[in-house]
Design a protein around this motif. Structure first.
Motif, PDB file in Angstrom:
ATOM      1  N   PHE A  19     -10.565  22.876  -0.778  1.00 53.61           N
ATOM      2  CA  PHE A  19     -11.763  22.053  -0.591  1.00 53.61           C
ATOM      3  C   PHE A  19     -11.443  20.566  -0.486  1.00 53.61           C
ATOM      4  O   PHE A  19     -12.328  19.760  -0.222  1.00 53.61           O
ATOM      5  CB  PHE A  19     -12.796  22.307  -1.689  1.00 53.61           C
ATOM      6  N   LEU A  20     -10.192  20.183  -0.683  1.00 54.43           N
ATOM      7  CA  LEU A  20      -9.810  18.791  -0.436  1.00 54.43           C
ATOM      8  C   LEU A  20      -8.387  18.792   0.105  1.00 54.43           C
ATOM      9  O   LEU A  20      -7.513  19.468  -0.434  1.00 54.43           O
ATOM     10  CB  LEU A  20      -9.883  17.961  -1.727  1.00 54.43           C
ATOM     11  N   HIS A  21      -8.200  18.055   1.187  1.00 54.65           N
ATOM     12  CA  HIS A  21      -6.876  17.976   1.823  1.00 54.65           C
ATOM     13  C   HIS A  21      -6.842  16.611   2.496  1.00 54.65           C
ATOM     14  O   HIS A  21      -7.186  16.475   3.660  1.00 54.65           O
ATOM     15  CB  HIS A  21      -6.735  19.099   2.853  1.00 54.65           C
ATOM     16  N   SER A  22      -6.488  15.593   1.723  1.00 48.41           N
ATOM     17  CA  SER A  22      -6.658  14.230   2.214  1.00 48.41           C
ATOM     18  C   SER A  22      -5.487  13.353   1.819  1.00 48.41           C
ATOM     19  O   SER A  22      -4.835  13.570   0.803  1.00 48.41           O
ATOM     20  CB  SER A  22      -7.934  13.608   1.622  1.00 48.41           C
ATOM     21  N   ALA A  23      -5.260  12.349   2.674  1.00 45.53           N
ATOM     22  CA  ALA A  23      -4.342  11.273   2.322  1.00 45.53           C
ATOM     23  C   ALA A  23      -5.191  10.106   1.825  1.00 45.53           C
ATOM     24  O   ALA A  23      -6.213   9.778   2.426  1.00 45.53           O
ATOM     25  CB  ALA A  23      -3.536  10.861   3.543  1.00 45.53           C
ATOM     26  N   PHE A  24      -4.775   9.506   0.723  1.00 45.31           N
ATOM     27  CA  PHE A  24      -5.479   8.345   0.176  1.00 45.31           C
ATOM     28  C   PHE A  24      -4.557   7.133   0.257  1.00 45.31           C
ATOM     29  O   PHE A  24      -3.368   7.224  -0.059  1.00 45.31           O
ATOM     30  CB  PHE A  24      -5.886   8.590  -1.277  1.00 45.31           C
ATOM     31  N   LEU A  25      -5.134   6.023   0.687  1.00 47.17           N
ATOM     32  CA  LEU A  25      -4.395   4.767   0.726  1.00 47.17           C
ATOM     33  C   LEU A  25      -4.686   4.023  -0.575  1.00 47.17           C
ATOM     34  O   LEU A  25      -5.846   3.731  -0.883  1.00 47.17           O
ATOM     35  CB  LEU A  25      -4.836   3.924   1.932  1.00 47.17           C
ATOM     36  N   VAL A  26      -3.608   3.757  -1.325  1.00 48.76           N
ATOM     37  CA  VAL A  26      -3.766   3.217  -2.673  1.00 48.76           C
ATOM     38  C   VAL A  26      -2.906   1.962  -2.804  1.00 48.76           C
ATOM     39  O   VAL A  26      -1.774   1.921  -2.299  1.00 48.76           O
ATOM     40  CB  VAL A  26      -3.310   4.269  -3.724  1.00 48.76           C
ATOM     41  N   ARG A  27      -3.434   0.937  -3.453  1.00 47.38           N
ATOM     42  CA  ARG A  27      -2.601  -0.240  -3.749  1.00 47.38           C
ATOM     43  C   ARG A  27      -1.500   0.190  -4.717  1.00 47.38           C
ATOM     44  O   ARG A  27      -1.762   0.925  -5.672  1.00 47.38           O
ATOM     45  CB  ARG A  27      -3.434  -1.325  -4.433  1.00 47.38           C
ATOM     46  N   ALA A  28      -0.282  -0.310  -4.473  1.00 51.53           N
ATOM     47  CA  ALA A  28       0.821   0.064  -5.359  1.00 51.53           C
ATOM     48  C   ALA A  28       0.468  -0.238  -6.809  1.00 51.53           C
ATOM     49  O   ALA A  28       0.800   0.524  -7.720  1.00 51.53           O
ATOM     50  CB  ALA A  28       2.086  -0.675  -4.944  1.00 51.53           C
TER      51      ALA A  28
ATOM     52  N   MET B 228       0.840  -1.204   0.000  1.00 49.78           N
ATOM     53  CA  MET B 228       0.000   0.000   0.000  1.00 49.78           C
ATOM     54  C   MET B 228       0.876   1.255   0.000  1.00 49.78           C
ATOM     55  O   MET B 228       1.955   1.258   0.609  1.00 49.78           O
ATOM     56  CB  MET B 228      -0.878   0.050   1.256  1.00 49.78           C
ATOM     57  N   VAL B 229       0.386   2.281  -0.619  1.00 49.37           N
ATOM     58  CA  VAL B 229       1.107   3.558  -0.623  1.00 49.37           C
ATOM     59  C   VAL B 229       0.140   4.670  -0.244  1.00 49.37           C
ATOM     60  O   VAL B 229      -1.081   4.497  -0.330  1.00 49.37           O
ATOM     61  CB  VAL B 229       1.731   3.864  -2.011  1.00 49.37           C
ATOM     62  N   GLN B 230       0.705   5.779   0.174  1.00 47.84           N
ATOM     63  CA  GLN B 230      -0.116   6.952   0.482  1.00 47.84           C
ATOM     64  C   GLN B 230       0.100   8.005  -0.598  1.00 47.84           C
ATOM     65  O   GLN B 230       1.224   8.251  -1.015  1.00 47.84           O
ATOM     66  CB  GLN B 230       0.281   7.509   1.850  1.00 47.84           C
ATOM     67  N   VAL B 231      -0.994   8.585  -1.037  1.00 42.25           N
ATOM     68  CA  VAL B 231      -0.902   9.736  -1.937  1.00 42.25           C
ATOM     69  C   VAL B 231      -1.687  10.874  -1.285  1.00 42.25           C
ATOM     70  O   VAL B 231      -2.834  10.684  -0.881  1.00 42.25           O
ATOM     71  CB  VAL B 231      -1.473   9.426  -3.336  1.00 42.25           C
ATOM     72  N   ASP B 232      -1.044  12.021  -1.153  1.00 40.97           N
ATOM     73  CA  ASP B 232      -1.692  13.182  -0.538  1.00 40.97           C
ATOM     74  C   ASP B 232      -2.207  14.110  -1.631  1.00 40.97           C
ATOM     75  O   ASP B 232      -1.464  14.467  -2.542  1.00 40.97           O
ATOM     76  CB  ASP B 232      -0.693  13.934   0.345  1.00 40.97           C
ATOM     77  N   VAL B 233      -3.462  14.467  -1.509  1.00 44.34           N
ATOM     78  CA  VAL B 233      -4.071  15.318  -2.540  1.00 44.34           C
ATOM     79  C   VAL B 233      -4.623  16.586  -1.894  1.00 44.34           C
ATOM     80  O   VAL B 233      -5.312  16.522  -0.876  1.00 44.34           O
ATOM     81  CB  VAL B 233      -5.212  14.579  -3.269  1.00 44.34           C
ATOM     82  N   THR B 234      -4.260  17.723  -2.476  1.00 47.02           N
ATOM     83  CA  THR B 234      -4.862  18.989  -2.051  1.00 47.02           C
ATOM     84  C   THR B 234      -5.469  19.674  -3.262  1.00 47.02           C
ATOM     85  O   THR B 234      -4.893  19.651  -4.356  1.00 47.02           O
ATOM     86  CB  THR B 234      -3.836  19.952  -1.423  1.00 47.02           C
TER      87      THR B 234
END
Lengths: 256, 147
Positions: free
Chosen positions: A201-210, A118-124
């Motif tokens: 309006f978006l400030h989140s970490a997403f857990l994503v399968r590699a 799993m990896v984290q991607v941060d989106v703002t």
């Protein structure tokens, strides 16, 4: 430093700084990871787990912050890691075992299993003010017609401004829903953080399968096309900082 | 388990840059593995890294700024785009509730200062000017002539 209690001062001088926890058998894969000069990294093993530590630096500032981020990133690119928060220091290696690896062994093992691959991607996402206002004026004819009223009086200007603020709030809610709808399809979990900008309006970490990072990347591209009036930044893959959680094992209720 | 970072060529994802401290602070300062008793970090100096964070609470000043911003805008495109949800029931949105306190306070202050009720927005005449009714708290645009 003079205000610190003796034990803490001692911990900083001779203690162990924690970068994260990996499986003990993953250490071999880190040999070529350039994790600092020889002898910098001090692994502390306990059964199947290994805490990645170093001698605690005397100060924890920007340099240490960058080192922490760099080291956990390099480890993450080779093996599964539970990254530590910045600033965790133990008195010595024994304490790492006694306070972290032993009491939390089951939780740490379960989290390593859960976060495998799993990896984290941060989106703002932040509205570009001028473009968001233009969108709003095109959508709200009454506002477009009344905007010159702001010249007439203080109260008229406030009413126009209030209507703009309400419109921007609706635009944020709408665009956050669009963003979530697109990104959650490619992610397993989302951890939202607070907004740190008035147009965010978006400030989140997403857990994503590699294996889904490419698809998530496509979703970010689609989001940028759908919301050209927003600045969208996605940073990753990085260690899953936002998805590591330990329940406190030491606070069993005494009355039970 | 190995995660090859460049297994897919990312077109939109930025690679994490540990030296980009503003980004790093956001990620590792309050998230990650932690046992509270063992946090030793002193935050002195770290908060300076978040200078780009800008939070503006809804206030009369914000409304004035927005009003001036839309007033200045050149609308080259006037057709209505399909975002009806932005127009529904604008006056009853949640923002109104939050805003109304500030608005009422401003109105009260205004009335105290000028000793009469302000002009209602429904009853104005386009060309008319009344001295004393214009009192922007923070004027950015020098132009006040209506086109």
């Amino acid at each position: 430093m003079t205000t610190r209690e003796p034990r803490t001062a001692n911990a900083v001088a001779t203690g162990r700084y924690l970068y994260g926890v990996v499986r003990a058998d993953a250490l071999a894969a880190l040999e070529d990871a350039e994790l600092g000069p020889d002898g910098f990294l001090l692994p502390v093993r306990h059964e199947g787990l290994c805490a990645l530590t170093s001698a605690a630096p005397a100060e924890l500032g920007r340099e240490e912050l960058a080192r922490h981020a760099d080291l956990t990133q390099r480890v993450f690119e080779r093996v599964t890691i539970l990254p530590a928060r910045f600033g965790v220091v133990f008195s010595d290696a024994d304490e790492v075992v006694a306070e972290l690896l032993r009491p939390y062994q089951d939780q740490l093992t379960a989290q390593l299993d859960r976060l495998d691959g799993m990896v984290q991607v941060d989106v703002t996402c932040i509205h570009r003010e001028e473009q968001a206002l233009a969108l709003l004026l095109r959508a709200d004819r009454a506002l477009a017609a009344r905007r010159r009223e702001a010249n007439r009086s203080y109260m008229a200007a406030i009413r126009v401004g209030q209507r703009v603020a309400m419109g921007l709030e609706r635009l944020r809610a709408r665009d956050a829903a669009i963003a979530r709808e697109l990104l959650r399809r490619r992610a397993l979990e989302e951890r939202p953080s607070g907004m740190s900008h008035e147009h965010m309006f978006l400030h989140s970490a997403f857990l994503v399968r590699a294996s889904d990072v490419g698809a998530f990347d496509d979703a970010v591209g689609e989001l940028r096309r759908r919301l050209p009036h927003a600045l969208t930044r996605a940073v990753g893959p990085r260690p899953p900082y936002a998805f590591v959680e330990l329940r406190d094992e030491r606070k069993e209720p005494t009355w039970a | 388990m190995t995660i090859p970072p460049q297994v897919t060529a990312s077109r939109y994802l930025e690679r994490p840059a540990p030296s980009a401290l503003a980004d790093v602070v956001d990620v590792i300062l309050d998230k990650g593995l932690v046992i509270d008793a063992y946090i030793r970090v002193s935050l002195v100096g770290i908060e300076l890294l978040t200078i780009d964070a800008r939070i503006v609470i809804a206030s009369v000043d914000t409304y004035m700024r927005f009003a001036q911003a839309v007033n200045r805008m050149d609308l080259t495109e006037t057709e209505v785009h399909g975002i009806p949800e932005l127009m529904q029931d604008m006056t009853k949105s949640g923002a109104k509730g939050k805003a109304s306190g500030a608005i009422e306070a401003a109105e009260e202050k205004f009335e105290q200062a000028f000793g009469r009720k302000h002009d209602k927005e429904e009853s104005e005449d386009e060309g008319e000017r009344r001295p004393g009714t214009r009192r922007p708290s923070r004027r950015r645009s020098s132009s006040s002539e209506e086109g």
